[in-house]
Each structure stands twice: as structure tokens, then as C-alpha cells.
Design a protein around this motif. Structure first.
Motif, PDB file in Angstrom:
ATOM      1  N   GLY A   1     -33.719  16.433  -7.313  1.00  0.00           N
ATOM      2  CA  GLY A   1     -32.670  17.433  -7.439  1.00  0.00           C
ATOM      3  C   GLY A   1     -32.421  17.707  -8.910  1.00  0.00           C
ATOM      4  N   VAL A   2     -31.697  18.786  -9.193  1.00  0.00           N
ATOM      5  CA  VAL A   2     -31.445  19.197 -10.580  1.00  0.00           C
ATOM      6  C   VAL A   2     -29.956  19.463 -10.765  1.00  0.00           C
ATOM      7  CG1 VAL A   2     -32.112  20.754 -12.438  1.00  0.00           C
ATOM      8  CG2 VAL A   2     -33.695  20.350 -10.531  1.00  0.00           C
ATOM      9  N   VAL A   3     -29.367  18.831 -11.749  1.00  0.00           N
ATOM     10  CA  VAL A   3     -27.961  19.070 -12.074  1.00  0.00           C
ATOM     11  C   VAL A   3     -27.836  20.474 -12.664  1.00  0.00           C
ATOM     12  CG1 VAL A   3     -25.965  18.294 -13.399  1.00  0.00           C
ATOM     13  CG2 VAL A   3     -27.616  16.619 -12.536  1.00  0.00           C
TER      14      VAL A   3
ATOM     15  N   ASP B   1     -19.880  19.664 -13.530  1.00  0.00           N
ATOM     16  CA  ASP B   1     -19.075  18.853 -12.624  1.00  0.00           C
ATOM     17  C   ASP B   1     -19.923  18.116 -11.586  1.00  0.00           C
ATOM     18  OD1 ASP B   1     -19.869  20.966 -11.072  1.00  0.00           O
ATOM     19  OD2 ASP B   1     -17.866  21.484 -10.342  1.00  0.00           O
ATOM     20  N   GLY B   2     -21.248  18.077 -11.782  1.00  0.00           N
ATOM     21  CA  GLY B   2     -22.097  17.259 -10.921  1.00  0.00           C
ATOM     22  C   GLY B   2     -22.666  17.963  -9.711  1.00  0.00           C
ATOM     23  N   LEU B   3     -22.757  19.285  -9.749  1.00  0.00           N
ATOM     24  CA  LEU B   3     -23.401  20.022  -8.659  1.00  0.00           C
ATOM     25  C   LEU B   3     -24.912  19.941  -8.843  1.00  0.00           C
ATOM     26  CD1 LEU B   3     -22.795  21.898  -6.199  1.00  0.00           C
ATOM     27  CD2 LEU B   3     -23.087  23.820  -7.779  1.00  0.00           C
ATOM     28  N   VAL B   4     -25.614  19.579  -7.763  1.00  0.00           N
ATOM     29  CA  VAL B   4     -27.056  19.353  -7.822  1.00  0.00           C
ATOM     30  C   VAL B   4     -27.766  20.281  -6.847  1.00  0.00           C
ATOM     31  CG1 VAL B   4     -28.904  17.669  -7.401  1.00  0.00           C
ATOM     32  CG2 VAL B   4     -26.792  16.956  -8.562  1.00  0.00           C
ATOM     33  N   LEU B   5     -28.771  20.972  -7.358  1.00  0.00           N
ATOM     34  CA  LEU B   5     -29.588  21.867  -6.541  1.00  0.00           C
ATOM     35  C   LEU B   5     -30.849  21.137  -6.114  1.00  0.00           C
ATOM     36  CD1 LEU B   5     -30.168  24.780  -5.465  1.00  0.00           C
ATOM     37  CD2 LEU B   5     -31.292  25.214  -7.669  1.00  0.00           C
TER      38      LEU B   5
ATOM     39  N   VAL C   1     -25.812  19.673  -3.313  1.00  0.00           N
ATOM     40  CA  VAL C   1     -25.022  18.463  -3.107  1.00  0.00           C
ATOM     41  C   VAL C   1     -24.103  18.270  -4.307  1.00  0.00           C
ATOM     42  CG1 VAL C   1     -26.832  17.405  -1.696  1.00  0.00           C
ATOM     43  CG2 VAL C   1     -26.716  16.894  -4.131  1.00  0.00           C
ATOM     44  N   GLN C   2     -23.019  17.555  -4.065  1.00  0.00           N
ATOM     45  CA  GLN C   2     -22.021  17.320  -5.105  1.00  0.00           C
ATOM     46  C   GLN C   2     -21.878  15.825  -5.336  1.00  0.00           C
ATOM     47  OE1 GLN C   2     -19.952  19.499  -7.050  1.00  0.00           O
ATOM     48  NE2 GLN C   2     -19.635  17.534  -8.069  1.00  0.00           N
TER      49      GLN C   2
END
Length: 325
Positions: A56-58, A62-66, A104-105
């Protein structure tokens, strides 16, 4: 990316700081490993398994990950692992069926830089990119775009302009695809043997272009997905074999199974229109209306023509919803 100043990377090698104009270590630290656990009774468990791993990639401070959505679909436990081995709990924010993106958070502070989003519309065959998994330079490789073209997946999925890169990255699921500015241009989705789009077997990866995320990002964050009505879904895996469309699998309890479609059936037409090609099949089904619309299929089975009418559904209705933490 501009063509007047080509970015020449040593193809297939790990990227070197002297090959790039950005802080390579900092950029690669935005990539995390992702581990998920899915309930045994989840709808996707028989196909995708109950323990899934990828990248995943930040993308926000605020820590949202794609990531790629199949890693997190129906997940009840998610852990993010950074380049220093730190483990961080996370939860599913949402998943987009049409693009395949998942968000994802992190539940705590990651202290990792966010990777800026690039523009994928301007890239083309021949451009150099870095495909990166979690683990710094040793988990990243220099790649090249071999084609940008339509992609149709057997699971009722079509991208107009998927990106195909070579050589293949061994940990492609959710991998970061990085341009010459150090920005995110796409997310790794699949391992593909025909990356060039012809009959030659060339190992590569299929990449979901980042431009598909931008119009829907805010909706996924706020609502967990798109707000508009879902496309009709049949729960039918279809393969192209010798210029024919053959039903390769049926989702247990899905619309196609309830209508009597069987594995091995050959799809001849939709709503009275002759069909050839996966993308044509799916686009015709989607053109009939939103999820819930009836889909008339003409099939060939045991030397006979069979007509079935499927009451389509929304795929999301069959999935366990994200658990709010």
C-alpha cells in the motif's frame, strides 16, 4: 511525462539515488506492506483466501493508504508494516468496484511521508517508472511501460487505459508505481504474461492508473464507495477461449447461479445482440441499466441454444461491510 527529456533507468535493476531527482529513500518510505485477515464465511474467501498480503502507499499525512482493493475486500483485521518493521493497525475505508482501488486508514500515527499523486494521462509506452514494494530500494525495480491499452478481467471488470510495465515485480499487489518526479502514477494490480497486448508471452504487471482515483477519492473516504447506483453484476467469471466466451465459474448464490447459468456455457449474446470479446460483453450488460436490471443472455450448452434471464445484483451487497473501529 515530457518526451523532450527522457528518463533513462537501468531496466530491471534496483533504482539508485543518482538516477533520480527526488529523495529516493523518503519516497520509498511511503510504501508499506499490508496484511489482512478475512472471515472464513466471507463471500470472497473461497477465491481470494482469508489471509492476504500485498503493498500500500501512504497518500495523506493523516495515514490514509491506497492499495488494490482485493487485498482489503471484507477484511476484518489489517496491519501496515513500514520499512523499519513497525506494525500499525488499520481499518478499511472503502473499495471501488469499478477501478479496483481500496483505501485503508491507519488507526495511529504512521510518521511516514505521503506520496503526492501524479497524472497518468500523459504517460505512454516507452516511459520509465519505478515499481516499489515495502522494503526500500531492495524492494523496488526500474521498469518501462510496454503498453497502455484496454484491459478486461474475467470477473466483470474493464479499464479503458490500463498501464502495463516490464519486467514484472514479484510483489505487484498494491505496489507503488512512481514517475520521474517521485509521484504516484498508479497502483500494481496483476501479474500478466502478455503485457505487450499481443501473442508474445512477456512477463509484466498491470497497473491501475492514478487518474481514475481522483474523481472518486472524496466519495470513497466519506461514503466507502461511489454514491451513484452500482453497475449490474452477474457473479459470473467469463474467459475468452478460441474466440469464444466461456463461463469459467459461478459465484455461489450469485445472480447467474440463481438463473441457472452453468460453468462451460458459451455466451453468444446479451439482450438479443451477438457478443464477441470480454469488454464488449461487460459493456453491453452495464448499458442495460443499474444493478437490479434483468439481463437476458443467449447461451450455447450441450449443442443447444439456451436463453436465460438474470436478475442482476450489486456486488457490494454480497460482501461483508467494513467494520468501523
Amino acid at each position: 511525462m515530457g518526451k523532450s527529456h527522457p528518463w533513462n533507468l537501468n531496466l530491471g535493476r534496483h533504482p539508485s539515488p543518482d538516477e533520480v531527482s527526488f529523495d529516493l529513500e523518503r519516497t520509498l518510505s511511503s510504501v508499506v506492506a499490508l496484511q489482512t485477515r478475512v472471515p472464513d464465511d466471507a463471500f470472497t474467501a473461497p477465491i481470494l483466501g482469508t489471509e492476504r498480503e500485498g503493498q500500500g502507499v501512504v497518500i495523506s499525512n493523516d495515514g490514509l493508504v491506497l492499495t488494490i482493493g482485493y487485498l482489503v475486500t471484507e477484511a476484518e483485521d489489517i496491519w501496515l508494516i513500514d520499512n523499519h518493521g513497525g506494525a500499525h493497525a488499520a481499518h478499511v475505508v472503502g473499495y471501488d468496484q469499478e477501478t479496483g482501488f481500496g483505501l485503508v486508514q491507519a488507526l495511529g500515527i504512521l510518521n511516514l511521508p505521503a506520496m503526492p499523486l501524479s497524472t497518468s494521462a500523459s504517460i505512454s509506452a516507452g516511459d520509465s517508472l519505478i515499481v516499489a514494494g515495502q522494503g526500500g530500494r531492495e524492494a523496488a525495480i526500474n521498469t518501462q511501460i510496454i503498453s497502455v491499452r484496454e484491459f478486461a478481467g474475467s470477473w466483470e471488470y474493464v479499464l479503458d487505459s490500463a498501464i502495463f510495465t516490464v519486467p514484472a515485480h514479484p510483489r505487484w499487489s498494491g505496489a507503488a508505481v512512481i514517475d520521474q518526479a517521485g509521484h504516484l502514477v498508479g497502483i500494481g494490480s496483476l501479474y500478466i504474461q502478455q503485457a505487450a497486448g499481443d501473442d508474445d508471452e512477456i512477463d509484466g504487471n498491470m497497473i491501475v492508473p492514478i487518474d481514475l482515483l481522483k474523481p472518486i477519492l472524496d466519495e470513497i473516504i466519506e461514503y466507502g464507495g461511489r454514491r451513484r447506483a452500482a453497475r449490474p453484476w452477474l457473479g459470473m467469471t467469463t474467459a475468452e477461449a478460441e474466440n469464444h466466451l466461456v463461463v469459467a465459474g459461478i459465484a455461489e448464490g450469485g445472480p447467474a447461479m440463481r438463473a441457472g447459468v452453468e460453468p462451460g456455457d458459451m455466451v453468444l449474446g446479451v439482450d438479443g445482440e451477438e457478443i464477441s470479446g470480454l469488454s464488449t460483453l461487460f459493456r453491453k450488460i452495464w448499458s442495460l441499466g443499474d444493478a437490479g436490471v434483468t439481463v437476458p443472455l443467449t447461451l450455447h450448452r450441450d449443442s443447444q441454444i439456451v436463453s436465460v434471464t438474470i436478475e442482476s445484483g450489486a456486488r457490494a451487497d454480497y460482501l461483508k461491510k467494513p467494520r468501523v473501529n
